[in-house]
Structures are given as structure tokens and as C-alpha cells.
Motif scaffolding. Structure first.
Motif, PDB file in Angstrom:
ATOM      1  N   SER A 146       0.831  -1.208   0.000  1.00 14.90           N
ATOM      2  CA  SER A 146       0.000   0.000   0.000  1.00 14.90           C
ATOM      3  C   SER A 146       0.861   1.252   0.000  1.00 14.90           C
ATOM      4  O   SER A 146       0.752   2.104   0.875  1.00 14.90           O
ATOM      5  CB  SER A 146      -0.950  -0.016   1.192  1.00 14.90           C
ATOM      6  OG  SER A 146      -0.246  -0.008   2.420  1.00 14.90           O
ATOM      7  N   CYS A 147       1.739   1.335  -0.976  1.00 14.03           N
ATOM      8  CA  CYS A 147       2.617   2.494  -1.100  1.00 14.03           C
ATOM      9  C   CYS A 147       1.850   3.681  -1.679  1.00 14.03           C
ATOM     10  O   CYS A 147       0.906   3.506  -2.445  1.00 14.03           O
ATOM     11  CB  CYS A 147       3.775   2.193  -2.039  1.00 14.03           C
ATOM     12  SG  CYS A 147       4.836   0.848  -1.507  1.00 14.03           S
ATOM     13  N   ASP A 148       2.325   4.844  -1.327  1.00 22.24           N
ATOM     14  CA  ASP A 148       1.764   6.077  -1.886  1.00 22.24           C
ATOM     15  C   ASP A 148       2.431   6.303  -3.246  1.00 22.24           C
ATOM     16  O   ASP A 148       3.393   7.055  -3.380  1.00 22.24           O
ATOM     17  CB  ASP A 148       2.065   7.237  -0.918  1.00 22.24           C
ATOM     18  CG  ASP A 148       1.282   8.481  -1.276  1.00 22.24           C
ATOM     19  OD1 ASP A 148       0.773   8.566  -2.418  1.00 22.24           O
ATOM     20  OD2 ASP A 148       1.183   9.381  -0.424  1.00 22.24           O
ATOM     21  N   TRP A 149       1.898   5.642  -4.262  1.00 30.15           N
ATOM     22  CA  TRP A 149       2.593   5.574  -5.557  1.00 30.15           C
ATOM     23  C   TRP A 149       2.877   6.904  -6.218  1.00 30.15           C
ATOM     24  O   TRP A 149       3.933   7.062  -6.846  1.00 30.15           O
ATOM     25  CB  TRP A 149       1.856   4.626  -6.504  1.00 30.15           C
ATOM     26  CG  TRP A 149       1.884   3.221  -6.001  1.00 30.15           C
ATOM     27  CD1 TRP A 149       0.828   2.504  -5.536  1.00 30.15           C
ATOM     28  CD2 TRP A 149       3.037   2.382  -5.848  1.00 30.15           C
ATOM     29  NE1 TRP A 149       1.241   1.260  -5.101  1.00 30.15           N
ATOM     30  CE2 TRP A 149       2.603   1.158  -5.279  1.00 30.15           C
ATOM     31  CE3 TRP A 149       4.399   2.539  -6.119  1.00 30.15           C
ATOM     32  CZ2 TRP A 149       3.475   0.110  -5.002  1.00 30.15           C
ATOM     33  CZ3 TRP A 149       5.259   1.486  -5.836  1.00 30.15           C
ATOM     34  CH2 TRP A 149       4.803   0.297  -5.285  1.00 30.15           C
ATOM     35  N   PRO A 150       1.978   7.859  -6.151  1.00 36.31           N
ATOM     36  CA  PRO A 150       2.316   9.130  -6.793  1.00 36.31           C
ATOM     37  C   PRO A 150       3.586   9.772  -6.223  1.00 36.31           C
ATOM     38  O   PRO A 150       4.180  10.636  -6.840  1.00 36.31           O
ATOM     39  CB  PRO A 150       1.088  10.012  -6.495  1.00 36.31           C
ATOM     40  CG  PRO A 150      -0.030   9.039  -6.298  1.00 36.31           C
ATOM     41  CD  PRO A 150       0.601   7.835  -5.657  1.00 36.31           C
ATOM     42  N   ARG A 151       3.992   9.327  -5.060  1.00 31.60           N
ATOM     43  CA  ARG A 151       5.226   9.882  -4.492  1.00 31.60           C
ATOM     44  C   ARG A 151       6.464   9.065  -4.856  1.00 31.60           C
ATOM     45  O   ARG A 151       7.536   9.296  -4.309  1.00 31.60           O
ATOM     46  CB  ARG A 151       5.131   9.918  -2.971  1.00 31.60           C
ATOM     47  CG  ARG A 151       4.112  10.900  -2.415  1.00 31.60           C
ATOM     48  CD  ARG A 151       4.150  10.859  -0.903  1.00 31.60           C
ATOM     49  NE  ARG A 151       2.967  11.433  -0.304  1.00 31.60           N
ATOM     50  CZ  ARG A 151       2.937  12.666   0.231  1.00 31.60           C
ATOM     51  NH1 ARG A 151       4.017  13.408   0.244  1.00 31.60           N
ATOM     52  NH2 ARG A 151       1.818  13.125   0.751  1.00 31.60           N
ATOM     53  N   GLU A 152       6.303   8.092  -5.723  1.00 23.68           N
ATOM     54  CA  GLU A 152       7.442   7.236  -6.073  1.00 23.68           C
ATOM     55  C   GLU A 152       8.646   8.060  -6.514  1.00 23.68           C
ATOM     56  O   GLU A 152       8.520   9.027  -7.270  1.00 23.68           O
ATOM     57  CB  GLU A 152       7.035   6.277  -7.209  1.00 23.68           C
ATOM     58  CG  GLU A 152       8.152   5.338  -7.590  1.00 23.68           C
ATOM     59  CD  GLU A 152       7.775   4.409  -8.750  1.00 23.68           C
ATOM     60  OE1 GLU A 152       6.567   4.259  -9.017  1.00 23.68           O
ATOM     61  OE2 GLU A 152       8.701   3.868  -9.381  1.00 23.68           O
ATOM     62  N   ARG A 153       9.817   7.672  -6.034  1.00 23.61           N
ATOM     63  CA  ARG A 153      11.043   8.391  -6.365  1.00 23.61           C
ATOM     64  C   ARG A 153      12.092   7.472  -6.963  1.00 23.61           C
ATOM     65  O   ARG A 153      12.052   6.265  -6.771  1.00 23.61           O
ATOM     66  CB  ARG A 153      11.626   9.032  -5.101  1.00 23.61           C
ATOM     67  CG  ARG A 153      10.777  10.142  -4.502  1.00 23.61           C
ATOM     68  CD  ARG A 153      10.808  11.388  -5.373  1.00 23.61           C
ATOM     69  NE  ARG A 153      10.073  12.475  -4.748  1.00 23.61           N
ATOM     70  CZ  ARG A 153       8.765  12.688  -4.868  1.00 23.61           C
ATOM     71  NH1 ARG A 153       8.033  11.858  -5.598  1.00 23.61           N
ATOM     72  NH2 ARG A 153       8.198  13.707  -4.264  1.00 23.61           N
ATOM     73  N   PHE A 154      13.011   8.108  -7.648  1.00 24.46           N
ATOM     74  CA  PHE A 154      14.134   7.407  -8.263  1.00 24.46           C
ATOM     75  C   PHE A 154      15.372   8.224  -7.939  1.00 24.46           C
ATOM     76  O   PHE A 154      15.325   9.459  -7.995  1.00 24.46           O
ATOM     77  CB  PHE A 154      13.886   7.322  -9.782  1.00 24.46           C
ATOM     78  CG  PHE A 154      14.971   6.642 -10.568  1.00 24.46           C
ATOM     79  CD1 PHE A 154      15.387   5.360 -10.228  1.00 24.46           C
ATOM     80  CD2 PHE A 154      15.560   7.269 -11.643  1.00 24.46           C
ATOM     81  CE1 PHE A 154      16.377   4.732 -10.967  1.00 24.46           C
ATOM     82  CE2 PHE A 154      16.553   6.644 -12.392  1.00 24.46           C
ATOM     83  CZ  PHE A 154      16.964   5.369 -12.046  1.00 24.46           C
ATOM     84  N   THR A 155      16.452   7.544  -7.591  1.00 22.81           N
ATOM     85  CA  THR A 155      17.621   8.317  -7.122  1.00 22.81           C
ATOM     86  C   THR A 155      18.177   9.284  -8.163  1.00 22.81           C
ATOM     87  O   THR A 155      18.866  10.229  -7.805  1.00 22.81           O
ATOM     88  CB  THR A 155      18.762   7.377  -6.673  1.00 22.81           C
ATOM     89  OG1 THR A 155      18.888   6.320  -7.619  1.00 22.81           O
ATOM     90  CG2 THR A 155      18.490   6.799  -5.287  1.00 22.81           C
ATOM     91  N   MET A 156      17.865   9.041  -9.425  1.00 24.87           N
ATOM     92  CA  MET A 156      18.384   9.953 -10.451  1.00 24.87           C
ATOM     93  C   MET A 156      17.365  11.037 -10.821  1.00 24.87           C
ATOM     94  O   MET A 156      17.609  11.821 -11.738  1.00 24.87           O
ATOM     95  CB  MET A 156      18.761   9.170 -11.710  1.00 24.87           C
ATOM     96  CG  MET A 156      19.918   8.220 -11.501  1.00 24.87           C
ATOM     97  SD  MET A 156      21.514   8.991 -11.777  1.00 24.87           S
ATOM     98  CE  MET A 156      21.526   8.995 -13.570  1.00 24.87           C
ATOM     99  N   ASP A 157      16.248  11.086 -10.107  1.00 20.45           N
ATOM    100  CA  ASP A 157      15.281  12.159 -10.354  1.00 20.45           C
ATOM    101  C   ASP A 157      15.956  13.512 -10.200  1.00 20.45           C
ATOM    102  O   ASP A 157      16.941  13.643  -9.491  1.00 20.45           O
ATOM    103  CB  ASP A 157      14.145  12.094  -9.324  1.00 20.45           C
ATOM    104  CG  ASP A 157      13.114  11.020  -9.654  1.00 20.45           C
ATOM    105  OD1 ASP A 157      13.203  10.469 -10.757  1.00 20.45           O
ATOM    106  OD2 ASP A 157      12.268  10.757  -8.793  1.00 20.45           O
ATOM    107  N   GLU A 158      15.341  14.506 -10.818  1.00 21.41           N
ATOM    108  CA  GLU A 158      15.905  15.852 -10.770  1.00 21.41           C
ATOM    109  C   GLU A 158      16.098  16.294  -9.314  1.00 21.41           C
ATOM    110  O   GLU A 158      17.155  16.736  -8.913  1.00 21.41           O
ATOM    111  CB  GLU A 158      14.976  16.810 -11.537  1.00 21.41           C
ATOM    112  CG  GLU A 158      15.593  18.157 -11.843  1.00 21.41           C
ATOM    113  CD  GLU A 158      15.446  19.144 -10.706  1.00 21.41           C
ATOM    114  OE1 GLU A 158      14.419  19.054 -10.001  1.00 21.41           O
ATOM    115  OE2 GLU A 158      16.358  19.969 -10.499  1.00 21.41           O
ATOM    116  N   GLY A 159      15.059  16.145  -8.525  1.00 23.30           N
ATOM    117  CA  GLY A 159      15.126  16.616  -7.146  1.00 23.30           C
ATOM    118  C   GLY A 159      16.179  15.891  -6.316  1.00 23.30           C
ATOM    119  O   GLY A 159      16.939  16.501  -5.564  1.00 23.30           O
TER     120      GLY A 159
END
Length: 960
Positions: A146-159
Motif C-alpha cells: 500500500s505504497c503512496d505511488w504518486p510519491r514514487e522516487r528514483f535516485t536519479m530524479d531531478e530533485g
RNA sequence: GGGCGGAUAGCUCAGCCGGGAGAGCGCUGCCCUUACAAGGCAGAGGUCACAGGUUCGAUCCCUGUUCCGCCUACCA
């Protein structure tokens, strides 16, 4: 919410639970309705977990499944318990692993990354990531995460990349990041440096070679021992311990290095162990970490004889140059032997470092690399755990943590690959063009860019390339790698292509290396929440509540997150760390592809359902133990799921769909029959147990409590007892039973939901609408309140009475079974007791006894025993089963004799305790009292069985 | 070399503060009893690795031994 089609008539409910359809349906609903979403701002208390980001290249294995299940149990529990619960998912970019994947692809196309160039290569990796990466995310969903999918992150994301750069720059400014030339672990296959942690040591059978180094003047030299004779070509000295009397006279002697004739000194260094080998060690500063240290202490030359590709360099001499390390070892040994300098060769077991990604034997090499000075960061990180600001569960991992943190060495963070966060450091071509050497695609034809099919060639100085007419931009475009001399200053900057601070010029060249993936992972708990910006999410969810992870990344990741969190957020990244075990196969071996013993979690989900699988993992997650997974175990819990399904089916078949428990006050339904009060009391105990166990992260205990309660109390007893009033004439009793039946089921489903989300939702939705505990929103069990322990339902008298009743029923069932009375045959039975209360209780529940033990019970005080009967002696009652015409007396006599033997043993054991006067005087009175009572009981039981056996034998003789 | 953990039923494992050894699976017997044979009822099965010690009392605490895992380390 949109109601998925739940079976509306009872006949439609299938006899066994089939998970597939329900799972897809419910997951889609939950996620579509936004039930997994946490709020950045909320008046509910926050609970947050960040997922340990799996590799983007990865696919779900058992370790992930266990890890995710535990997190999901916690987050679903907290969400139901009224928290603003966040489970933040994502993946990391797995620099080396991902690069390897794409490089393999390129190789398949007959090209390689050097031919297509850096820009094209990274484009390819991104493309791969978009199409093939993140498979594991989809797999997590199958588990019910039950992850909050819209918040999914990737270490290479801009932020997150911005966070990486900010951290790097600030650490550099504070002197905690530095560039230096040290010996590092080099993987000749991946062509990059590795941190100490990325090297796996494995014991290998090898050989130890004893080699004579003759003195330069022809006199007696020294004999050294080595496991790597090929490195002798790079020897710079021979070292002995300063206090070693055997070698006192040799210190300062110059010896002649065999095969090369080079003259090297004998030096004294305390790092040498006199006990090992000959007590004299050859020193190869460029190829051994220990020798490197000695070399730096004594200012020895670092002679590199093994190159980046693991082959011998020209420095190794004509005879050996170009040979592979392993080949060279043979040749050197042979050459030494030929010269009579090889004194001995012995078998030797030693540990050899391997690249954790590709298993190639690592080569220690001296290289310019970037490092993090860890000691100053480690100190507060140690304190945080010591002081309890971070709890590590189970606690014994703290010791491991401290051990590592206190002996920590600087962390090599630069990697010579292209996929990752490029180091934000530049070198000024105008100021230091002669000292910056580059490799790239323009070198083949300096007049212009070479065709892309040409691999890079020899390095050329930047200044030289410019002199050949290449523009700065063109040089950059074709550049592959860069080697800057040690004294070329790095310009570290938050902005790309900063102007040179000394000349103001813009002709700067970025360091080609990228950062260790773990460098970005270390920032995960705050970079994913928006840092370096001050976001509401960061405000609400940092520090996170708990980190759930395996011990294999305690150092890689957990320790580094603590250091970075404290440094950049000024607070710990999480309050608790729950370290779970590794999942092994049924034989206890680590699951690995090469062993072929991998069980694919998704196969299990397909076969047995996500709920059964999750429950298995939780049930096996005892603290401090590895999880040995076998499919039989999973089948057991699949059966459990089916049991719940069928119990629910029974309930649904026996309650009207318009039944309402909405306005039933808490006390009313339980106030009735003994069974009702009992199951309510048990339910409240289980709720308390589950809450406590989850609070303590004892997942297995929570699972066991639920299993025991549902199967062996609710199903085995309550439902069976309920049938009496359900099928009976008393309308009021029937309705009360229906109410209790549903209320207990409904509460139990909520307790179970974190473990078995799909099944519980499926059943919950089928319950009469007015029997579902209202969720604050959504009409879903996953947002309905988690049952809190309710002490008002505790009913000790009811529990005591029920166990008496169960004992009575059990006793008769036992006799029936022992005497092989078929279950369908109704028998007469006598329940005799001296205790009026017990008699009254049994009498009152004669109907229950009759049904559950299939008998016509005769109950009373001091009833006469039927002459030919089997007996079961209980503390407060005797149960007789008349045997006349049912079974043979001899069978009962034989059984009683066995019982006598057993009782004698017990009496003897307990009586021995009382023979010791100290027991009576020193043990706590309640223990003594308890012992006395038990002894009396046992003795009485023994006496009665004896009597009965004697009587039966008598009868037996008479009748025969 | 240092550290951690394990050894309990045939198998896999629980067993919190020392005081009557538990579960699941497997096995045995009897049962298709109108929720469930993926089930019901009952049963067999254990010197809690070994040797000492502390204690009135040890599966549990302490010491040592053996075996098995794992982590860590620059003895070539």
C-alpha cells in the motif's frame, strides 16, 4: 467508492477461496480511490516509512517480499489505527548493475559504450530504464503493497540529484570530501573503483610461495613468503619487524629483486608480523593495501605492474608484460624456480576479494579517487544509537553497528562509470591544460572527430589537443575519461560549468567519474521528501518512524543514512530500525540463481495467493532468525485462508443480509450465553496481543495469535456451539448468536487485514452492510478502525467455565476415539463430579456437550460408574463411557495400564521436588502451593485409574 | 584473528521476567457430522547438542567443549 461486484446470494459463494480475481480487483480499487495516499498536512499523527529502494534493474526476490510484507503490515496497521500513514516507494539507479545491463545489450549489437560515447550511452540507459526498469514496482503491487505511488522516487530524479549535489558540495566545502591518490579496490572487469564494502571476501585455496631474495652484494639475503608472486615485479622493499632478532642485522641491507635485478632495501616496520611465514615480507606498495601503507610510511616508490585491465604492464618487464594476472603468477613461479630462488610452495587458504557485482577478483590499485572523510560523521551517528534516539531491533545488531562505525575507514565514492550522478567537480583547462590528460574519440584523427566506431586511444594532454586545433566544446564532446595530476585543483560547484576562480575562464572540464550509488541512497529519507527544499512533506514525515531492512545493508545503507541525516537534517532519519532476517531455502541455503534454489515470489502469489504468502512471511519473521521458506508451509497458510473463507461463508449463510450491529451497544450481545461471553473475552485478548506484538515488531507472534484464535477458538468451538442456537427454536438466542457471530468475524477481519488485505476486504465487503464498522471514509476495511484492546470484554469466569466445558467434551471425545467408537454413533455418557458448581455448569450446558461430543449425557454429583465403562479422570470430574455392546473391555484395560504408567512417572517427578526441604522453605509460596495442588490431583487421578483398571479386570474375568 | 547467532518432536521453527516442554507440516487411527477433505475428532513422537557451575529448582543464567551458519579483518 465504486463497489466491485460482491457475491450477493449465498449460493454464489464458492466453496474455496480463489485469490487471483479478488486481488486484482481490490488492488485497483484501493489505489484508484487514493486510499494509499498520505497527506502532507493532517491533524492526524504522522507515521512514515521510506522503502529501502530496490535496484531499478532488479526483480522481486524473497528478500524483497519479506521486506515489503513487513512494511505493509506496519503501514496498514497504523493507517487503520488513525495515523496519517505514508509508505514512500522508489528505486535506486544501481550504477554498476544497470550500466552492466546496458553494456551487455551494446555488446549484443557489436558495439560498446566507448564507441557510442557518453551522451549516447546515458540516453540508452535512460531509455532502458523507462521501458524495462522498475519491474519490481509492479511486482510489489501484486503483493498488495500500500505504497503512496504518486510519491514514487528514483535516485536519479531531478530533485534527488539536486540533493546529491548539495550534499557533495557542502561536504567538500567542509573538507569532508576530498580527492586523493590512494590504493583502492579496482574491478578489472567493471573498470571502476569499489568501496571496501563492495568487495566480497571469500576463502580460497591458494598457494604460498617462499622466495629467496639474495643480497645485492651476493651474500645471504632474505626469504619472503607471498601468495601473489606476480606482484614481486613491483616490489619496492622487503620489510621485517623492528624487534625481530632474526632480522636485526638485515635491516638496511640491499637485496636484489629476482627476475628484475632491481635493488631494494630491507626496512623495519611494525606492521610486519614475525610469526607469519618467514617473518619477512615483500612490499608492493602499488598492489597491496598493507604494503601501500608501509610504502607511504617509508616513502617507497609505487611501481604499478598490473594495469586497469588486470594485465601486467610494461613496468613488469618484457617477459611478463601483457600477461593476465593469473598467467603471470605461473610464469613468475616457474622463472623463480628455474633460477633456484623458489624455496618452497605450500597450500594455503586465504581470503580473496571479489567484485560484488561481477565476482571478478579485485585488484588493489593506486588511483586518484574521491573520498568521504567518515570519522567526523560517524561520531554523532554512534551517539544517536547509544543514546537510544535510534533503536535498533533486535538489539544485538547494535553491537555490529558500533563495531563497524568505530573502525570505519574513509569511503571511496567515485566510480569510473557513466551511469550515475556525475561528480560536480571541474578542472580548468586554461590554467592546467598540460596536467590534464584525456582519452577520447578525437585522438585517432586529431584534425577532427574520429568515426564513432573507433574506441578511445592513448591519453593526450588538454593543452596539446587545443594546440592541435580542437575547440573546447569538441574536446568535451569526444572525451571519454580524464586524468588530472594530483596538484590540479578541483572546482566544486552547485552550478554546471563554473568559471575558473583563478583565471575567470570558462574552459573547465568536468570530472568524468560518477558517485557511488549508495551516496545518493544515503540521502533517501530526506531527499525523497523534497530536501534541499523545505517542503511540507519533509516537515510532516521526517524523521521517519521506522526503517525496515535486512542486515546485509546495515553498513551499506543504514549507517550512512544515519550519518547523512544527522549531518544535513540535524536529526535522525528514523526512530527505529527493524532488521529482519534473510530468506533462505528449505535447506537453509541462501537463495541464489546459480544454486538454482530460488523460489520466485510471484509464482507463489500466483499459486497460493498474496495473502497466504504474506501471512507465511510474517509468521516466520521471528526476530534474529533466518526465514527458511518451504512451500509446504505456505500451503499451510493457504489452507488457513481457505478456512477463514469457509467460516465466513458459514456466517453469511446464517445471518440475514439486513442484520445490523450498528446500534448494538458494546455490552448487550456478549451478555448472553457462556459461549458468547467467552468468545468476546478471547477476542479482546487477541486484539491486545496483536496490538502489543506489532508495537514490539514481533510479527510472528501477532500472526500466531490470530491463527490460533481464528482456527482453534472461533472455528473449532464458537461456530460449532453457535450452530445449536442457529438451528434451534429460540428466536432471541438465534438472533443474539447471529449478532455475535458477525461482530466477532468483523472485528477479526480488521485485526487480520494488515496481514491478509485481499481476503479480508473480499469478505468484509460481503458482510451485511450494517455490520461493517464504519470507516472514516471510503467504505473499505483498509480504512476502518483497527480494533483496540477492550478490557471491558475480558471475562475470566466465562473463560474458566468454557475451559471446564471444553475439558468435559474433550474427555469424552478422547474416550470415543481411543475405544474406536465411530463419530456418527451417539453414545451414553456419564459426567460425575463432587463439585456442585461444576455439576451445575455441565448440566446447564448439557445441550452443548450432547452436540459436540455426540452423546446422551448424564450429569450429576457422585454418580455411580457404569459397571463396564471406559473412564477419563479429570481434576474435578470423571467421565465414563459405557462399553457394553460397544467395544471390548480388554482395550480399555490396556489403555488404563498405559495411563497408570504415565501418571506414575508424573507423580514421581513432582514428589521428588518435595523430598527436598529447601524447595518448601525457599521457593515462593505460590509455586509450592501450586505444586502441592498438582501433586494431590495427580495422585488422586492415579488412584482412581488404578481402581478402575482393577474393577475392569475383575469384570473381565467374571464375564469370560 | 575479532564478533554475532544457532543446536528443542521425523522436518521447519516458537518458547518474554529461571518454577507444569509448544505450533505448523509430516505420521497413525476413526470420520465425506447440512462452512470447509485445502476439512473434522483423536493420537503417537522430545535426556531441550555435550560437560561443568550458580540456584531449593536450569530448555532458559554463567563457564568451557563440539558441530553448523553468518558478519568482519591489510598476517604477506
Amino acid at each position: 467508492m465504486t463497489q466491485p461486484q460482491a457475491p450477493d446470494t449465498l449460493s454464489q459463494i464458492p466453496k474455496s477461496y480463489s485469490p487471483q480475481a479478488a486481488e486484482d480487483r481490490w488492488y485497483e480499487t484501493w489505489s484508484g480511490e487514493g486510499f494509499f495516499a498520505a497527506r502532507d498536512a493532517s491533524d492526524r499523527p504522522a507515521f512514515s516509512i521510506v522503502i529501502p529502494p530496490p535496484n531499478v534493474t532488479g526483480s522481486l526476490h524473497m528478500g524483497h517480499a519479506l521486506n515489503a510484507t513487513l512494511q505493509d503490515v506496519l503501514v496498514r496497521w497504523k493507517r487503520m489505527a488513525g495515523f496519517n500513514a505514508l509508505w514512500l516507494p522508489g528505486t535506486d539507479h544501481a550504477g554498476i548493475a544497470t550500466q552492466n545491463v546496458v553494456e551487455k545489450q551494446l555488446a549484443g549489437e557489436g558495439t560498446d559504450r566507448h564507441r557510442i560515447g557518453r551522451a549516447e550511452f546515458t540516453t540508452r540507459v535512460w531509455k532502458w530504464k523507462e521501458t524495462s526498469g522498475g519491474r519490481i514496482i509492479r511486482q510489489l503491487k501484486r503483493l498488495g503493497a500500500s505504497c503512496d505511488w504518486p510519491r514514487e522516487r528514483f535516485t536519479m530524479d531531478e530533485g534527488l540529484s539536486r540533493a546529491v549535489r548539495e550534499v557533495f558540495v557542502r561536504l567538500f566545502e567542509e573538507g569532508l570530501v576530498y580527492r586523493g591518490s590512494y590504493i583502492v579496490n579496482w574491478c578489472p572487469r567493471c573498470h571502476t573503483a569499489l568501496s571496501d564494502l563492495e568487495v566480497e571476501h571469500e576463502e580460497r585455496k591458494g598457494k604460498i610461495y617462499f622466495v629467496r631474495y639474495p643480497a645485492a652484494d651476493g651474500g645471504p639475503g632474505v626469504e619472503v613468503a607471498t601468495t601473489r608472486p606476480e606482484t614481486m615485479l613491483g616490489d619496492a622493499a622487503v620489510a621485517v619487524h623492528p624487534d625481530d632478532d632474526r632480522y636485526k642485522g638485515k635491516i638496511g641491507l640491499v637485496v636484489s629483486l629476482p627476475l628484475t635485478g632491481r635493488k631494494i632495501p630491507v626496512i623495519a616496520d611494525p606492521a610486519v608480523s614475525p610469526e607469519f611465514g618467514t617473518g619477512a615480507v615483500k612490499v608492493t606498495p602499488a598492489h597491496d593495501p598493507a604494503d601501500f601503507e608501509i610504502g607511504r610510511r617509508h616513502d617507497l616508490p609505487e611501481i604499478t605492474v598490473i594495469g586497469d585491465d588486470g594485465r601486467m604492464t610494461a613496468e613488469a618487464g618484457e617477459a611478463f608484460a601483457g600477461l593476465d594476472r593469473a598467467e603471470c603468477r605461473e610464469k613468475v613461479a616457474a622463472a623463480l624456480s628455474a633460477e633456484g630462488l623458489l624455496a618452497a610452495v605450500q597450500d594455503h587458504i586465504h581470503s580473496v576479494g571479489h567484485c560484488y557485482r561481477c565476482k571478478t577478483v579485485v585488484e588493489p590499485l593506486v588511483k586518484d579517487q574521491w573520498f568521504v572523510r567518515v570519522a567526523p560523521l560517524a561520531e554523532p551517528a554512534i551517539e544517536a544509537v547509544e543514546s537510544g534516539r535510534i533503536r535498533i531491533v533486535p538489539r544485538n545488531w547494535e553491537k555490529t553497528y558500533f563495531e563497524w562505525m568505530r573502525n570505519i575507514r574513509d569511503w571511496c565514492i567515485s566510480r569510473q562509470i557513466w551511469w550515475g550522478h556525475r561528480i560536480p567537480a571541474w578542472y580548468c583547462g586554461d590554467c592546467h591544460g598540460g596536467k590534464i590528460r584525456l582519452k577520447g574519440r578525437w585522438v585517432e584523427e586529431p584534425s577532427g572527430m574520429a568515426p564513432a566506431t573507433q574506441p578511445p586511444s592513448h591519453p593526450a594532454a588538454y593543452a596539446q589537443l587545443r594546440a592541435q586545433g580542437l575547440s573546447h566544446e569538441r574536446i568535451l564532446a569526444g572525451m571519454d575519461t580524464l586524468i588530472a595530476d594530483r596538484d590540479v585543483p578541483a572546482i566544486v560547484s552547485r552550478e554546471d560549468n563554473p568559471a575558473c576562480p583563478s583565471c575567470g575562464g570558462k574552459n573547465v572540464i568536468q570530472d568524468p567519474d560518477v558517485l557511488d550509488t549508495w551516496f545518493s541512497s544515503a540521502l533517501w529519507p530526506f531527499s525523497t521528501l523534497g530536501w534541499p527544499d523545505k517542503t511540507p512533506a519533509l516537515e510532516t514525515f521526517y524523521p521517519t518512524s521506522i526503517l525496515v531492512t535486512g542486515f546485509d545493508i546495515l553498513f551499506f545503507w543504514v549507517a550512512r543514512m544515519i550519518m547523512m541525516g544527522l549531518k544535513f537534517m540535524g536529526d535522525v532519519p528514523f526512530r527505529d530500525v527493524y532488521i529482519h532476517a534473510l530468506v533462505r531455502d528449505a535447506e537453509g541455503r541462501k537463495m541464489s540463481k546459480s544454486k538454482g534454489n530460488v523460489i520466485d515470489p510471484l509464482d507463489i502469489v500466483d499459486k497460493h495467493g498474496a495473502d497466504a504468502f504474506r501471512f507465511t512471511l510474517a509468521a516466520m519473521a521471528a526476530q534474529g532468525r533466518d526465514v527458511k521458506l518451504s512451500e509446504e508451509r505456505i500451503e499451510g497458510y493457504r489452507n488457513f485462508a481457505n478456512k477463514i473463507w469457509n467460516a465466513s461463508r458459514f456466517v453469511l449463510m446464517n445471518v440475514p443480509p439486513d442484520l445490523s450491529t450498528r446500534n448494538v451497544s458494546r455490552e448487550t450481545p456478549w451478555a448472553g450465553a457462556l459461549a458468547d461471553r467467552w468468545i468476546a473475552s478471547r477476542l479482546s485478548a487477541v486484539a491486545a496481543e496483536v496490538n502489543q506484538a506489532l508495537t514490539d515488531y514481533r510479527f510472528n507472534e501477532a500472526a500466531a495469535a490470530l491463527y490460533q484464535f481464528i482456527w482453534h477458538e472461533y472455528c473449532d468451538w464458537y461456530i460449532e456451539l453457535a450452530k445449536i442456537s442457529l438451528f434451534g427454536e429460540d428466536a432471541a438466542a438465534k438472533q443474539r448468536t447471529q449478532t455475535v457471530l458477525v461482530m466477532v468475524l468483523e472485528t477479526t477481519l480488521r485485526l487480520l487485514h494488515p496481514f491478509m488485505p485481499f481476503l479480508t476486504e473480499e469478505i468484509w465487503q460481503a458482510l451485511p452492510p450494517d455490520c461493517r464498522t464504519q470507516a472514516p471514509r471510503g467504505g473499505t476495511i483498509m480504512l476502518a478502525p483497527f480494533p483496540a484492546p477492550d478490557g471491558s470484554l475480558n471475562d475470566r469466569p466465562a473463560e474458566a467455565a468454557m475451559s471446564k466445558l471444553m475439558e468435559a467434551i474433550g474427555a469424552l471425545r478422547m474416550l470415543r476415539s481411543e475405544m474406536s467408537v465411530p463419530p456418527s454413533l451417539e453414545v451414553a455418557a456419564v459426567f460425575s463430579t463432587r463439585n456442585k458448581g461444576v455439576a451445575a455448569l455441565l448440566d446447564e450446558h448439557a445441550g452443548e456437550i450432547a452436540r459436540l461430543a455426540r452423546c446422551r449425557p448424564e450429569i450429576g454429583v457422585g454418580l455411580a460408574r457404569p459397571s463396564k465403562s471406559a473412564v477419563q479422570i479429570l481434576p474435578e470430574m470423571e467421565v465414563y463411557l459405557p462399553l457394553e455392546g460397544v467395544v471390548r473391555i480388554e482395550d480399555e484395560i490396556a489403555r488404563l495400564e498405559k495411563e497408570i504408567e504415565k501418571a506414575d512417572k508424573e507423580v514421581f517427578g513432582l514428589a521428588k521436588k518435595f523430598e527436598n526441604p529447601d524447595f518448601v522453605s525457599k521457593a515462593p509460596p505460590e509455586v509450592v502451593e501450586n505444586g502441592r495442588a498438582r501433586l494431590a490431583e495427580l495422585a488422586e487421578k492415579r488412584r482412581k485409574i488404578g481402581e478402575q483398571a482393577a474393577r475392569l479386570s475383575e469384570i473381565g474375568r467374571e464375564s469370560s
